[in-house]
Write an enzyme that holds these catalytic residues in place. Sequence first.
Site: not given
Length: 206
Positions: A79, A186, A188
């Site tokens: 990001c 992202h 994750e």
Amino acid sequence: MVVIIDYEMGNLKSVSNALNHLGIENKISDDEDDIKSADALILPGVGAFPDAMETINKKGIDVIIKEEAVKGKMILGICLGMQLLFEKSYEKVEKEGLGLLKGSIVKMIDDKEHNIKIPHIGWNSLAYNRKHKIIDGVDEGSFVYFVHSYCAAGYDSGDLIAYSEYGENKIPGIVAHKNVIGIQFHPEKSGECGLKMLKNFGEMIK
């Protein structure tokens, strides 16, 4: 050991939790010795480019990251962390970045006529530009989670791995140049395909 670089801005815990889930040994740190002894580095980030670079420069982390990149250490920016890898940004003010990737960070095109609003928040699909180990086992068209108002432009076309389209914006989703990789979304927070990319990164440093 993967060191997640702590520069006081970012999704440190969520990235660490994802790596823990995958069994990838990691540590959150801004310590010079930790960064230099790490097998790989992750530069996460949520926030504004100028503030992030100011903190990184003040801590002297910029010099260390550049030195480790030259040595061939694997570096992954996520990001805002990806954006910091580029030469400069025009977010609020013109600000130099780490310069590990060619290109600049610019404001995305706001197209309200077609219901394209900035910031770009939510799920979007990935189109592939070329093969890379970071996307091994991840199907083209997989949906990933974005939160951003700025994106890379003027990059080397050969560095582009995957992108997403958002109105008139062609968003570089994944870029890579030698040992430096940037992911705009992202991973994750992107479900199984995002975790697979982080797992691939872990495999690349073995």
